[in-house]
Design a protein around this motif. Sequence first.
Motif, PDB file in Angstrom:
ATOM      1  N   ASP A   1     101.611 -45.229  75.275  1.00 15.51           N
ATOM      2  CA  ASP A   1     101.394 -46.199  76.347  1.00 15.51           C
ATOM      3  C   ASP A   1      99.956 -46.689  76.418  1.00 15.51           C
ATOM      4  N   GLY A   2      99.093 -46.175  75.542  1.00 11.58           N
ATOM      5  CA  GLY A   2      97.699 -46.589  75.544  1.00 11.58           C
ATOM      6  C   GLY A   2      96.820 -45.802  76.490  1.00 11.58           C
ATOM      7  N   ASN A   3      97.329 -44.701  77.053  1.00 13.94           N
ATOM      8  CA  ASN A   3      96.535 -43.883  77.957  1.00 13.94           C
ATOM      9  C   ASN A   3      95.760 -42.830  77.176  1.00 13.94           C
ATOM     10  N   TRP A   4      94.754 -42.241  77.814  1.00 12.70           N
ATOM     11  CA  TRP A   4      93.864 -41.301  77.139  1.00 12.70           C
ATOM     12  C   TRP A   4      94.143 -39.866  77.590  1.00 12.70           C
ATOM     13  N   VAL A   5      94.015 -38.935  76.640  1.00 16.62           N
ATOM     14  CA  VAL A   5      94.193 -37.517  76.936  1.00 16.62           C
ATOM     15  C   VAL A   5      93.470 -36.729  75.853  1.00 16.62           C
ATOM     16  N   THR A   6      93.196 -35.469  76.100  1.00 16.48           N
ATOM     17  CA  THR A   6      92.576 -34.603  75.104  1.00 16.48           C
ATOM     18  C   THR A   6      93.521 -33.463  74.756  1.00 16.48           C
ATOM     19  N   GLY A   7      93.336 -32.880  73.570  1.00 17.00           N
ATOM     20  CA  GLY A   7      94.157 -31.757  73.144  1.00 17.00           C
ATOM     21  C   GLY A   7      93.443 -30.998  72.039  1.00 17.00           C
ATOM     22  N   PHE A   8      93.988 -29.854  71.677  1.00 16.00           N
ATOM     23  CA  PHE A   8      93.389 -29.054  70.609  1.00 16.00           C
ATOM     24  C   PHE A   8      93.612 -29.726  69.258  1.00 16.00           C
ATOM     25  N   CYS A   9      92.623 -29.581  68.364  1.00 10.50           N
ATOM     26  CA  CYS A   9      92.775 -30.039  66.980  1.00 10.50           C
ATOM     27  C   CYS A   9      93.803 -29.146  66.280  1.00 10.50           C
ATOM     28  N   ASP A  10      94.540 -29.718  65.328  1.00 11.46           N
ATOM     29  CA  ASP A  10      95.602 -28.971  64.656  1.00 11.46           C
ATOM     30  C   ASP A  10      95.107 -27.689  63.984  1.00 11.46           C
ATOM     31  N   PRO A  11      93.973 -27.678  63.247  1.00 11.01           N
ATOM     32  CA  PRO A  11      93.513 -26.404  62.661  1.00 11.01           C
ATOM     33  C   PRO A  11      93.223 -25.342  63.716  1.00 11.01           C
ATOM     34  N   VAL A  12      92.714 -25.757  64.864  1.00 12.06           N
ATOM     35  CA  VAL A  12      92.443 -24.802  65.940  1.00 12.06           C
ATOM     36  C   VAL A  12      93.757 -24.256  66.495  1.00 12.06           C
ATOM     37  N   VAL A  13      94.756 -25.136  66.597  1.00 11.50           N
ATOM     38  CA  VAL A  13      96.075 -24.685  67.064  1.00 11.50           C
ATOM     39  C   VAL A  13      96.619 -23.607  66.135  1.00 11.50           C
ATOM     40  N   GLU A  14      96.517 -23.836  64.829  1.00 14.95           N
ATOM     41  CA  GLU A  14      97.003 -22.852  63.862  1.00 14.95           C
ATOM     42  C   GLU A  14      96.280 -21.517  64.017  1.00 14.95           C
ATOM     43  N   ALA A  15      94.958 -21.584  64.210  1.00 14.61           N
ATOM     44  CA  ALA A  15      94.183 -20.349  64.356  1.00 14.61           C
ATOM     45  C   ALA A  15      94.559 -19.612  65.636  1.00 14.61           C
ATOM     46  N   LEU A  16      94.742 -20.336  66.732  1.00 23.37           N
ATOM     47  CA  LEU A  16      95.125 -19.700  67.995  1.00 23.37           C
ATOM     48  C   LEU A  16      96.505 -19.065  67.893  1.00 23.37           C
TER      49      LEU A  16
ATOM     50  N   ASP B   1      97.932 -17.952  65.143  1.00 24.32           N
ATOM     51  CA  ASP B   1      97.832 -16.751  64.293  1.00 24.32           C
ATOM     52  C   ASP B   1      97.284 -15.565  65.067  1.00 24.32           C
ATOM     53  N   GLU B   2      96.405 -15.848  66.033  1.00 18.03           N
ATOM     54  CA  GLU B   2      95.821 -14.773  66.843  1.00 18.03           C
ATOM     55  C   GLU B   2      96.679 -14.447  68.059  1.00 18.03           C
ATOM     56  N   GLY B   3      97.710 -15.248  68.309  1.00 14.35           N
ATOM     57  CA  GLY B   3      98.565 -15.011  69.475  1.00 14.35           C
ATOM     58  C   GLY B   3      97.899 -15.359  70.784  1.00 14.35           C
ATOM     59  N   VAL B   4      96.962 -16.298  70.756  1.00  9.53           N
ATOM     60  CA  VAL B   4      96.211 -16.679  71.949  1.00  9.53           C
ATOM     61  C   VAL B   4      96.833 -17.938  72.560  1.00  9.53           C
ATOM     62  N   GLY B   5      97.199 -17.868  73.840  1.00 10.29           N
ATOM     63  CA  GLY B   5      97.726 -19.036  74.533  1.00 10.29           C
ATOM     64  C   GLY B   5      99.136 -19.427  74.147  1.00 10.29           C
ATOM     65  N   THR B   6      99.871 -18.546  73.474  1.00  4.84           N
ATOM     66  CA  THR B   6     101.237 -18.869  73.069  1.00  4.84           C
ATOM     67  C   THR B   6     102.235 -18.440  74.150  1.00  4.84           C
ATOM     68  N   LEU B   7     103.402 -19.047  74.138  1.00  6.37           N
ATOM     69  CA  LEU B   7     104.441 -18.723  75.100  1.00  6.37           C
ATOM     70  C   LEU B   7     105.221 -17.497  74.651  1.00  6.37           C
ATOM     71  N   ALA B   8     105.693 -16.724  75.620  1.00  7.71           N
ATOM     72  CA  ALA B   8     106.565 -15.599  75.312  1.00  7.71           C
ATOM     73  C   ALA B   8     107.912 -16.119  74.805  1.00  7.71           C
ATOM     74  N   ALA B   9     108.659 -15.247  74.122  1.00  5.33           N
ATOM     75  CA  ALA B   9     109.924 -15.660  73.504  1.00  5.33           C
ATOM     76  C   ALA B   9     110.888 -16.229  74.540  1.00  5.33           C
ATOM     77  N   GLU B  10     110.975 -15.602  75.708  1.00  5.27           N
ATOM     78  CA  GLU B  10     111.896 -16.069  76.739  1.00  5.27           C
ATOM     79  C   GLU B  10     111.462 -17.424  77.290  1.00  5.27           C
ATOM     80  N   ASP B  11     110.153 -17.617  77.439  1.00  5.40           N
ATOM     81  CA  ASP B  11     109.654 -18.906  77.916  1.00  5.40           C
ATOM     82  C   ASP B  11     109.925 -20.010  76.900  1.00  5.40           C
ATOM     83  N   ARG B  12     109.792 -19.692  75.606  1.00  6.40           N
ATOM     84  CA  ARG B  12     110.086 -20.683  74.567  1.00  6.40           C
ATOM     85  C   ARG B  12     111.559 -21.066  74.590  1.00  6.40           C
ATOM     86  N   ALA B  13     112.416 -20.078  74.825  1.00  9.05           N
ATOM     87  CA  ALA B  13     113.851 -20.357  74.859  1.00  9.05           C
ATOM     88  C   ALA B  13     114.201 -21.274  76.032  1.00  9.05           C
ATOM     89  N   VAL B  14     113.610 -21.016  77.188  1.00 13.46           N
ATOM     90  CA  VAL B  14     113.889 -21.852  78.361  1.00 13.46           C
ATOM     91  C   VAL B  14     113.321 -23.255  78.156  1.00 13.46           C
TER      92      VAL B  14
END
Length: 334
Positions: A176-191, A193-206
Amino acid sequence: MPTLVWGACLRAAWPRPELAPFPGGAFAREGIVSLCCQLGADRDAVERAVDRVLPEADLLAVDGDELRLGAAVAALPAVVVEGLRRGHHLLPALTAGAQAGDEPASVVPPYEVPTDVEPAHEAPDGYVMRSVVATLETARRPVPWGGLPMLGDPAMRSMVEQALLPCGRQLLRTADGNWVTGFCDPVVEALVDEGVGTLAAEDRAVLALVLLHTVAIPRAQGRHRHSRWTGEGHTVTLAALASNRKISKTSMRAALRRLRAAGMVAETTTGRYLPGPALDRMSEARSNLLWEDLILVGRPDGQLAAAIRRRRGLAVAVLSDGGVAESPTETDRR
């Protein structure tokens, strides 16, 4: 109406125009509502502006019955702040004792710029850049293009991107042309791998169930034509989600609370759920991976699902009845 309400909020948080308006002080919600109603405004319209319109524009931050100025106020250009100072005495003011803090309301004369001070024509680039970053990082939803017109300048956009990069963040623009920020993809992969900020299995299922009911199924029926996860208003009830017998209703309710707190799921006033604003912070590559996950969940034995598995290097187990065994999706592995 939102203009009147924000004017009252600005005066309540900013009693001394010679100071910077942001962050200002805290003030009471009921005092603002009462003041605007005394000025002839409709109470429902005032409450809607306080509870939804102004917070969505980041002009107001709500914490229960306590209000503060939003992060977007920090991004106001110097010329705008100077104009607000000059008209500060015209803003609607709370009566004595109605606003938070020890300082009562008082009559403030028109603000005059000292003769030995040059009027500010533009804020320094560094200040504007930091204000833009603060606005984007604290905004719950994508900021409309008109809310940050300075990002239309390629030089300012580059400064913002360079400021975000050391933090592992990036500037993104929605369909829509709006602005937002987010993590860079390599940082997402690193997080991940470390299990930082990820959802629990039950939360992912819901979350997967919510996306299936509000995005995948409407899309298959031709009712969801937007490329964004939050582009349509399709909702699902807790009762419909609880029809999945593998997760109890109590556990599902708790998972929905956690997903709402993380911004992954939003809830309407009628108790219906839909994708949350945090999904808008994903890069296009991460969003495509999530779309592929829905294909793997919705039609695991299809040709497209098989192609996705081959590309991801996922093993496919064939059951005795000819079906395909469940294998972990990209979301599961994260």
